[in-house]
Design a protein around this motif. Structure first.
Motif, PDB file in Angstrom:
ATOM      1  N   ARG A   1       0.846  -1.118   0.135  1.00 20.02           N
ATOM      2  CA  ARG A   1       0.083   0.087   0.035  1.00 20.02           C
ATOM      3  C   ARG A   1       0.903   1.313  -0.134  1.00 20.02           C
ATOM      4  O   ARG A   1       0.482   2.365  -0.453  1.00 20.02           O
ATOM      5  CB  ARG A   1      -0.971  -0.010   1.209  1.00 20.02           C
ATOM      6  CG  ARG A   1      -2.134   0.753   1.404  1.00 20.02           C
ATOM      7  CD  ARG A   1      -3.000   0.536   2.369  1.00 20.02           C
ATOM      8  NE  ARG A   1      -3.761  -0.745   2.402  1.00 20.02           N
ATOM      9  CZ  ARG A   1      -4.383  -1.287   3.217  1.00 20.02           C
ATOM     10  NH1 ARG A   1      -4.726  -0.650   4.261  1.00 20.02           N
ATOM     11  NH2 ARG A   1      -4.892  -2.422   2.751  1.00 20.02           N
TER      12      ARG A   1
ATOM     13  N   THR B   1       0.745  -8.835   8.894  1.00 20.49           N
ATOM     14  CA  THR B   1       0.666  -7.673   8.455  1.00 20.49           C
ATOM     15  C   THR B   1       0.178  -7.394   7.167  1.00 20.49           C
ATOM     16  O   THR B   1      -0.211  -6.080   6.641  1.00 20.49           O
ATOM     17  CB  THR B   1       2.369  -6.992   8.233  1.00 20.49           C
ATOM     18  OG1 THR B   1       2.824  -8.090   7.401  1.00 20.49           O
ATOM     19  CG2 THR B   1       3.069  -7.148   9.418  1.00 20.49           C
TER      20      THR B   1
ATOM     21  N   HIS C   1      -3.141  -7.452   6.294  1.00 13.31           N
ATOM     22  CA  HIS C   1      -4.250  -6.533   6.432  1.00 13.31           C
ATOM     23  C   HIS C   1      -3.831  -4.959   6.186  1.00 13.31           C
ATOM     24  O   HIS C   1      -4.591  -4.253   5.647  1.00 13.31           O
ATOM     25  CB  HIS C   1      -4.984  -6.827   7.505  1.00 13.31           C
ATOM     26  CG  HIS C   1      -5.756  -8.313   7.439  1.00 13.31           C
ATOM     27  ND1 HIS C   1      -7.001  -8.233   6.756  1.00 13.31           N
ATOM     28  CD2 HIS C   1      -5.463  -9.246   7.824  1.00 13.31           C
ATOM     29  CE1 HIS C   1      -7.359  -9.423   6.926  1.00 13.31           C
ATOM     30  NE2 HIS C   1      -6.375 -10.100   7.346  1.00 13.31           N
ATOM     31  N   GLU C   2      -2.901  -4.572   6.944  1.00 11.72           N
ATOM     32  CA  GLU C   2      -2.186  -3.375   6.936  1.00 11.72           C
ATOM     33  C   GLU C   2      -1.582  -3.039   5.579  1.00 11.72           C
ATOM     34  O   GLU C   2      -1.456  -1.785   5.132  1.00 11.72           O
ATOM     35  CB  GLU C   2      -1.504  -2.956   7.884  1.00 11.72           C
ATOM     36  CG  GLU C   2      -2.306  -2.992   9.388  1.00 11.72           C
ATOM     37  CD  GLU C   2      -2.713  -4.512   9.843  1.00 11.72           C
ATOM     38  OE1 GLU C   2      -2.004  -5.258   9.785  1.00 11.72           O
ATOM     39  OE2 GLU C   2      -3.654  -4.614  10.392  1.00 11.72           O
TER      40      GLU C   2
ATOM     41  N   SER D   1       4.178  -0.309  13.322  1.00 12.64           N
ATOM     42  CA  SER D   1       2.897   0.273  13.601  1.00 12.64           C
ATOM     43  C   SER D   1       3.176   1.949  14.112  1.00 12.64           C
ATOM     44  O   SER D   1       2.439   2.643  13.825  1.00 12.64           O
ATOM     45  CB  SER D   1       2.482  -0.423  14.986  1.00 12.64           C
ATOM     46  OG  SER D   1       3.171  -0.436  16.035  1.00 12.64           O
TER      47      SER D   1
ATOM     48  N   THR E   1       3.800   3.544  10.360  1.00 12.40           N
ATOM     49  CA  THR E   1       2.449   3.892   9.751  1.00 12.40           C
ATOM     50  C   THR E   1       1.268   4.681  10.398  1.00 12.40           C
ATOM     51  O   THR E   1       0.635   5.444   9.678  1.00 12.40           O
ATOM     52  CB  THR E   1       1.871   2.440   9.381  1.00 12.40           C
ATOM     53  OG1 THR E   1       1.675   1.905  10.704  1.00 12.40           O
ATOM     54  CG2 THR E   1       2.405   1.582   8.514  1.00 12.40           C
TER      55      THR E   1
END
Lengths: 378, 92
Positions: A166, A200, A202-203, A373, A376
């Motif tokens: 992403r 990780t 899903h993120e 985390s 992001t």
């Protein structure tokens, strides 16, 4: 014979893999948050030099043209160069993936002097912030230094290998420019929810809109961009991308892990997809030719819930590994189905209930996950 | 180069050919390309090129009927483009 019937032939499996991935070690100096093999610490059952050479003898006899070596970080093995040389001397070309940490000036010259050798430097961002959030602090500089050293040693065309997330979809043009700058070839592959990537995914996985962006970008660049044919699920968007539009697991590809276990592909290190071990009687050849798992993967597969979808011929229902590790049925849509057909099923799977990788070689301290985390969120 | 019946060809020395049920896989160690030979007869012809003076005599020796020669010449042309076969080098 038409291209379509050729694919049908390939689905029934080949006498030997076209392309075989061999993770040499679970040891790694990095701790990437999406590592397919949950690497970090060496496994004490790791294959010895002699065992590794025996595998190469078998692959030579099977006429495997080349192997993809990975890890972990393969260059941490003390016999790394010995195995490279043994492989090439036996007519098996080598492409290896590395984070570049150990490609200093001297090693770059040594690598440049070898024939039939390809190198893939992993890089997941065109700047340190984007890359290091996934691959760990200092890993961007590490990769760039290795590229500089390879360029200075006149290695020729190495590859820059990017896992598309992403956070780096918007950098595709810049990755291409970076590759051009080094006279390298760009390779982009799909993020799989395998290994630590399951935690990780899903993120990190591209959004639906970004998937269209990837598809259009790949169509525009054609065969100049390598993909390991990993984006065939995007073919549901229209014209097919270059490459074999099929899942090759156990049919034309497989994985040998550092302890000799043979899996259907590099993205399914799980007991359910383990076909055998090279240490078993009959070695690798017997596993490839006779294992129950591989024979069953070469049978016609059911389209299941996708049978009524007009795009099935184009996308083939996507990636088996991606479905498995997100808890989806194997005979249904891919979690990144561009038609959104997996969205509802995904939304009702409770996080944590998905199958877990059978092994975890992560280092005990999970600093990198904390870093992800933080970065992001910022 | 244009491949014709009188062309003198050989398998590229950097190419390995692995028979498969559909024909064969050819791998070029130099340009690292994988090429599919999609018919067993094409495989036989390619593997026989070095043993005969030219394309026509190779096709005859492999039992390929003359009416199929144009399609074999076309196949060999495409294999020449992908460097699976090349003009035979005098030294070899």
């Amino acid at each position: 014979m038409s291209a379509k019937s050729l694919v049908e032939e390939m689905k029934r499996g080949l006498d030997a893999p076209i392309c075989l991935t061999w993770e040499l070690t679970y040891a790694c100096n990095l701790q990437c948050v999406h590592c397919l093999s949950s690497s970090g610490q060496r496994d004490e059952r790791e294959l010895s030099t002699e065992e590794a050479k025996k595998i190469l003898d078998d692959l030579r006899d099977l006429q495997v043209f080349y192997i993809n070596i990975g890890g972990g970080e393969p260059m941490v093995r003390r016999d790394f160069f010995e195995l490279l040389e043994y492989s090439v001397a036996n007519g098996i070309g080598v492409k290896f993936s590395t984070n570049g940490a150990f490609i200093d000036e001297e090693k770059a010259r040594r690598l440049a002097a070898m024939d039939y050798l390809d190198i893939q430097i992993s890089l997941d961002g065109v700047d340190a912030a984007t890359n290091d959030a996934v691959r760990g602090e200092g890993s961007y500089d590490m990769a760039i230094r290795a590229m500089e050293n390879l360029k200075a040693a006149n290695f020729g065309q190495f590859k820059i290998s990017v896992v598309v997330t992403r956070h780096n979809v918007s950098q595709l043009d810049q990755f291409k420019a970076l590759a051009d700058h080094y006279g390298a070839q760009l390779r982009i592959t799909r993020l799989r929810p395998a290994g630590r990537g399951a935690d990780t995914w899903h993120e990190l996985h591209p959004t639906n809109a970004q998937q269209r962006e990837i598809y259009n970008w790949l169509l525009k660049h054609g065969e100049n961009i390598l993909t390991g044919d990993s984006f065939f699920h995007l073919n549901a968007l229209g014209e097919s991308l270059p490459g074999l539009n099929m899942c090759g697991a156990g049919r034309v590809v497989c994985l040998i892990d550092p302890i000799g276990d043979v899996y259907a592909c590099p993205f399914v290190i799980h007991d359910e997809f383990k076909a055998g071990n090279v240490r078993d009687e009959g070695g690798f050849a017997k596993v490839w030719k006779q294992s129950d798992l591989f024979l069953s993967l070469r049978e016609p597969q059911s389209a299941g819930a996708c049978a009524s979808c007009g795009a099935f011929d184009a996308c083939q229902g996507g990636c088996m590994a991606a479905k498995f590790f997100t808890g989806l049925p194997l005979d249904g849509p891919d979690p990144e189905c561009v038609g959104g057909d997996a969205d509802e099923a995904l939304s009702i799977i409770s996080r944590g209930s998905e199958p877990k990788p059978s092994m975890d070689h992560s280092k005990p301290v999970t600093l990198t996950r904390t870093k992800l985390s933080v970065s992001t969120a910022s | 180069m244009t491949v014709a019946l009188e062309s003198v060809l050989e398998i590229h020395p950097q190419v390995a050919v692995r028979p498969e049920t559909f024909g064969a896989l050819a791998y070029h160690y130099g340009n690292r390309r994988l090429i599919f030979l999609k018919h067993p007869d094409v495989v036989t012809v390619v593997q026989s090129l070095n043993s005969y003076p030219d394309v026509q005599s190779t096709l005859s020796a492999c039992g390929v009927a003359p009416e199929r020669w144009p399609s074999f010449v076309a196949a060999l042309s495409s294999l020449e483009t992908s460097e699976v076969v090349r003009e035979r080098q005098i030294a070899s």
